[in-house]
Design a protein around this motif. Structure first.
Motif, PDB file in Angstrom:
ATOM      1  N   ILE A   1      44.257  85.175  21.963  1.00  0.00           N
ATOM      2  CA  ILE A   1      44.460  86.627  21.914  1.00  0.00           C
ATOM      3  C   ILE A   1      45.718  86.950  21.098  1.00  0.00           C
ATOM      4  CG2 ILE A   1      45.059  88.651  23.316  1.00  0.00           C
ATOM      5  CD1 ILE A   1      43.252  87.409  25.525  1.00  0.00           C
ATOM      6  N   ILE A   2      46.789  86.193  21.314  1.00  0.00           N
ATOM      7  CA  ILE A   2      48.020  86.464  20.547  1.00  0.00           C
ATOM      8  C   ILE A   2      47.758  86.253  19.060  1.00  0.00           C
ATOM      9  CG2 ILE A   2      50.452  85.873  20.198  1.00  0.00           C
ATOM     10  CD1 ILE A   2      50.548  84.742  22.957  1.00  0.00           C
ATOM     11  N   ALA A   3      47.101  85.117  18.750  1.00  0.00           N
ATOM     12  CA  ALA A   3      46.921  84.760  17.338  1.00  0.00           C
ATOM     13  C   ALA A   3      46.065  85.779  16.605  1.00  0.00           C
ATOM     14  CB  ALA A   3      46.312  83.368  17.220  1.00  0.00           C
ATOM     15  N   THR A   4      45.135  86.399  17.333  1.00  0.00           N
ATOM     16  CA  THR A   4      44.233  87.344  16.661  1.00  0.00           C
ATOM     17  C   THR A   4      44.673  88.797  16.834  1.00  0.00           C
ATOM     18  OG1 THR A   4      42.850  87.282  18.629  1.00  0.00           O
ATOM     19  CG2 THR A   4      42.192  85.857  16.808  1.00  0.00           C
ATOM     20  N   ALA A   5      45.772  89.027  17.546  1.00  0.00           N
ATOM     21  CA  ALA A   5      46.212  90.403  17.811  1.00  0.00           C
ATOM     22  C   ALA A   5      46.847  91.007  16.565  1.00  0.00           C
ATOM     23  CB  ALA A   5      47.216  90.402  18.965  1.00  0.00           C
ATOM     24  N   PRO A   6      46.822  92.349  16.446  1.00  0.00           N
ATOM     25  CA  PRO A   6      47.540  93.002  15.345  1.00  0.00           C
ATOM     26  C   PRO A   6      49.046  92.768  15.491  1.00  0.00           C
ATOM     27  CG  PRO A   6      46.665  94.621  16.901  1.00  0.00           C
ATOM     28  CD  PRO A   6      46.103  93.300  17.292  1.00  0.00           C
ATOM     29  N   PRO A   7      49.782  92.775  14.370  1.00  0.00           N
ATOM     30  CA  PRO A   7      51.183  92.328  14.362  1.00  0.00           C
ATOM     31  C   PRO A   7      52.059  92.916  15.470  1.00  0.00           C
ATOM     32  CG  PRO A   7      50.469  92.856  12.154  1.00  0.00           C
ATOM     33  CD  PRO A   7      49.318  93.201  13.062  1.00  0.00           C
ATOM     34  N   ARG A   8      51.986  94.230  15.689  1.00  0.00           N
ATOM     35  CA  ARG A   8      52.904  94.828  16.658  1.00  0.00           C
ATOM     36  C   ARG A   8      52.607  94.320  18.075  1.00  0.00           C
ATOM     37  NH1 ARG A   8      54.359 101.004  15.909  1.00  0.00           N
ATOM     38  NH2 ARG A   8      55.164 100.123  13.995  1.00  0.00           N
ATOM     39  N   LYS A   9      51.332  94.275  18.411  1.00  0.00           N
ATOM     40  CA  LYS A   9      50.921  93.804  19.720  1.00  0.00           C
ATOM     41  C   LYS A   9      51.278  92.315  19.892  1.00  0.00           C
ATOM     42  CE  LYS A   9      46.822  93.919  22.619  1.00  0.00           C
ATOM     43  NZ  LYS A   9      45.364  93.805  22.485  1.00  0.00           N
ATOM     44  N   LYS A  10      51.177  91.588  18.784  1.00  0.00           N
ATOM     45  CA  LYS A  10      51.485  90.160  18.798  1.00  0.00           C
ATOM     46  C   LYS A  10      52.926  89.922  19.242  1.00  0.00           C
ATOM     47  CE  LYS A  10      49.660  87.754  15.609  1.00  0.00           C
ATOM     48  NZ  LYS A  10      49.249  87.138  14.352  1.00  0.00           N
ATOM     49  N   ILE A  11      53.828  90.762  18.709  1.00  0.00           N
ATOM     50  CA  ILE A  11      55.243  90.586  19.060  1.00  0.00           C
ATOM     51  C   ILE A  11      55.451  90.819  20.547  1.00  0.00           C
ATOM     52  CG2 ILE A  11      57.536  91.601  18.757  1.00  0.00           C
ATOM     53  CD1 ILE A  11      56.792  91.928  15.785  1.00  0.00           C
ATOM     54  N   VAL A  12      54.809  91.856  21.065  1.00  0.00           N
ATOM     55  CA  VAL A  12      54.943  92.154  22.497  1.00  0.00           C
ATOM     56  C   VAL A  12      54.433  90.980  23.332  1.00  0.00           C
ATOM     57  CG1 VAL A  12      54.202  93.668  24.373  1.00  0.00           C
ATOM     58  CG2 VAL A  12      54.781  94.640  22.136  1.00  0.00           C
ATOM     59  N   LEU A  13      53.255  90.472  22.959  1.00  0.00           N
ATOM     60  CA  LEU A  13      52.654  89.384  23.735  1.00  0.00           C
ATOM     61  C   LEU A  13      53.513  88.117  23.688  1.00  0.00           C
ATOM     62  CD1 LEU A  13      48.894  89.817  22.807  1.00  0.00           C
ATOM     63  CD2 LEU A  13      49.946  90.212  25.041  1.00  0.00           C
ATOM     64  N   LEU A  14      54.002  87.797  22.478  1.00  0.00           N
ATOM     65  CA  LEU A  14      54.855  86.616  22.351  1.00  0.00           C
ATOM     66  C   LEU A  14      56.119  86.769  23.181  1.00  0.00           C
ATOM     67  CD1 LEU A  14      54.716  85.503  18.620  1.00  0.00           C
ATOM     68  CD2 LEU A  14      54.232  84.125  20.638  1.00  0.00           C
ATOM     69  N   PHE A  15      56.637  87.997  23.161  1.00  0.00           N
ATOM     70  CA  PHE A  15      57.830  88.303  23.926  1.00  0.00           C
ATOM     71  C   PHE A  15      57.590  88.015  25.417  1.00  0.00           C
ATOM     72  CE2 PHE A  15      61.210  91.269  25.398  1.00  0.00           C
ATOM     73  CZ  PHE A  15      62.233  90.742  24.622  1.00  0.00           C
TER      74      PHE A  15
END
Lengths: 357, 268
Positions: free
Chosen positions: B71-85
């Protein structure tokens, strides 16, 4: 790269447990420079067992700099001493004093430099692990009674067997200590808690097994927390931990079973590698001063063998039933002695099996 | 590396062939008996239990971590940062503190029981703390980021090459087939790295079984600690840790085959 980072981390962890072992055995005792005060004193003690304020007072009075280091257990103190770490004065428990004496690691104390030894009540002298009070002086002492939360439990608890009552199923907290608990099982069968005969230990192991379904948690570090937050309604815990629980919830009281109670002592010792014997003796003498000794007990909440300190001890501690057991416990409570490694191994095997069953 | 890794480990290996003294301590006589003792029933059971524990925790982490990393790898950039965080923040907190926090949550008079009791969903507090289940949850929670991050790195590498997926689709593969035939095999290095990073520390863990399992859950880490600190039998403790290190090295040797080769093979 990940791998090398991982191995570095693994190495660091291993190093922490190993570094102490890298040296050679302790150096022979240095010339004691009789009656000159050393500028530096290496003091060893169990962790969180001496308020720093007391150390500062000693430093100020004698213009000595104290290097204070702590260890979590007797075994670690022994390992450190064998690895060559030099303590001028340290604190060790009863059986360990005897083990170290047998290994020739301790010096006899010079009692003429420790006049405050007179403050130690007769009941706390010539204890079984140092029968002529030659190598050690008690620092603090305590017992390992039963703890019962009398608010939560309404069945009578008179002895260890009472804890087999179904109301205590999966409800006990026990200190995680083979010598203590296997020792209690030995006493329940009428043996001495230092007995290493296989037949006695087999009996003890069978007795102990009955308790396994009752135990919810093994906790040596902070069993008072389990008593206070409802994880356990009863248990077998250090008196100091019980005292701590009692001060927050006076429903948590001790029971001293007639079949036998373990009474333990932590003691000042001077390792034979000490380079500041006279200063070490001054330090012991200083800590036995009634006011200082009281300050120690007020902070640590264990029982004080220095009865001259009583007038300065907080009233709440002098009335805490955990710290002031009945007289028969003080005179007849059983004390741990050194047992050989083969015996120790049997205690440990019984304990490991018990915990896993 | 020599000072921090080789010397202590060699010293432990050396100790493991020595005898224990009459009152504890180490006596310098060569013996193999410490290794023989490891095959006694109690010790064998501890090691078997630990291997099973580490295996199951790794599988749980993989089962939860893989979809999350995907999910993180395929998420749009902004959402990706939140998820990684969200994955990394717990990383910044000591795992010991996180374990104490969990103990507070699941205790008899803890947060979860208090809420459930006050909502009248239960009438007796649930026994959660000091159980084997609590030990699994605690270890799983503290290890999960170690699984997610390498998986994410691996999956992100694949997503950066959309041509692989496009090629699969052009050749008529559906989404499911594309995943199983293209993405999953390419992510094997991530799976191998994550699994090792979870399995190895879990095999040697000792404070989580101690705190969450209430001391009744004895894994090989606890056993070794006990040999050093309570039983005062350093040689036996050293022999047990030598065995764990041997298992670890075997796994690393085995796992490293899968850890980075796949992409290189692809490039050739």
């Amino acid at each position: 790269m990940r791998l090398s980072m991982m191995s570095a981390a693994l190495g660091t962890v291993l190093l922490a447990t190993t570094l102490a072992g890298c040296g050679t055995s302790s150096t022979p005792s240095a010339a004691g420079n009789a009656h000159t005060i050393s500028p530096v004193l290496d003091v060893g003690n169990f962790a969180a067992y001496l308020p720093h304020e007391i150390l500062h007072q000693f430093e100020k009075k004698y213009h000595v700099h104290i290097n204070y280091s702590t260890y979590p257990s007797n075994a670690e103190l022994l390992a450190k001493m064998q690895a060559g770490q030099e303590f001028d004065v340290a604190v060790a428990s009863d059986y360990m004093v005897q083990t170290m004496t047998k290994m020739g690691l301790l010096d006899k104390l010079n009692f003429s430099d420790i006049p405050n030894f007179k403050n130690i009540a007769p009941a706390f002298r010539n204890l079984p692990f140092d029968p002529h009070s030659v190598y050690s002086i008690p620092y603090l002492w305590g017992t390992v009674p039963i703890a019962v939360n009398t608010h939560a439990v309404h069945v009578p608890v008179t002895g260890y067997k009472s804890l087999l009552n179904p109301v205590f199923k999966n409800n006990l907290v026990m200190v995680d200590s083979p010598r203590t608990l296997v020792g209690i099982a030995l006493m329940m069968n009428g043996h001495n808690l230092n007995d290493t005969q296989t037949s006695a230990l087999n009996q003890a192991a069978n007795t102990l097994d009955q308790f396994r379904p009752q135990v919810k948690v093994f906790n040596s570090n902070d069993p008072h927390v389990d008593l206070l937050n409802g994880e356990a309604t009863a248990g077998i815990v250090w008196s100091g931990e019980g005292a701590l629980a009692y001060s927050q919830d006076p429903w948590i009281v001790p029971v001293f079973p007639k079949s036998g109670v373990n009474r333990w002592f932590d003691n000042f010792i001077i390792p034979s590698s000490s380079k500041a014997r006279y200063t070490a003796e001054l330090f012991i003498n200083f800590l036995l001063t009634p006011k200082i000794s009281a300050e120690l007990e007020n902070a640590e909440e264990y029982s004080d063998p220095d009865t001259a300190a009583n007038p300065y001890i907080q009233k709440s501690l002098l009335t805490n039933p955990w710290l002031n057991p009945p007289q028969w416990v003080i005179t007849q409570g059983e004390v741990m002695k050194a047992i050989p490694a083969t015996g120790n191994e049997q205690f440990n095997n019984i304990w490991e099996k018990f915990k896993q069953s | 590396m020599v000072f921090f890794f080789a010397i202590p480990n060699l010293y432990m290996l050396f100790i493991s062939f020595m005898q224990v003294g009459g009152y504890g301590g180490v006596v310098y006589h060569v013996t193999l008996s410490n290794y023989g003792l490891l095959f006694h029933w109690i010790e064998f059971k501890v090691i078997a239990d630990s291997l099973l524990f580490a295996l199951l925790v790794t599988l749980f982490c993989l089962g939860v971590g893989y979809p999350f990393a995907y999910i993180i790898a395929t998420a749009p950039p902004r959402k990706k940062i939140v998820l990684l965080f969200l994955v990394i923040v717990p990383f910044w907190t000591s795992s010991l503190i996180r374990t104490f926090a969990m103990m507070f949550l699941i205790g008899t008079e803890g947060f979860i029981n208090s809420v459930l009791l006050s909502l009248h969903l239960i009438h007796q507090p649930l026994d959660m703390l000091y159980t084997l289940g609590a030990t699994y949850v605690g270890q799983f929670y503290s290890m999960l980021p170690y699984m997610i991050l390498p998986l994410y790195a691996s999956l992100q590498g694949i997503m950066d090459h959309p041509e692989y997926m496009e090629a699969a689709r052009d050749l008529g593969a559906g989404a499911r087939k594309t995943f199983w035939r293209v993405v999953a095999p390419l992510s094997i290095p991530g799976i191998a790295t994550g699994s090792l990073l979870v399995f190895i520390p879990t095999l040697g863990t000792f404070f989580i079984p101690l705190l969450m399992g209430g001391g009744g859950v004895v894994l090989v880490g606890n056993f070794i600690e006990n040999q050093f600190l309570a039983a005062d039998n350093w040689p036996f403790g050293a022999a047990a840790s030598a065995l764990v290190i041997a298992i670890t090295l075997l796994l690393i040797g085995f796992g490293s085959r899968y850890m980075n080769n796949a992409f290189l093979e692809e490039g050739k």
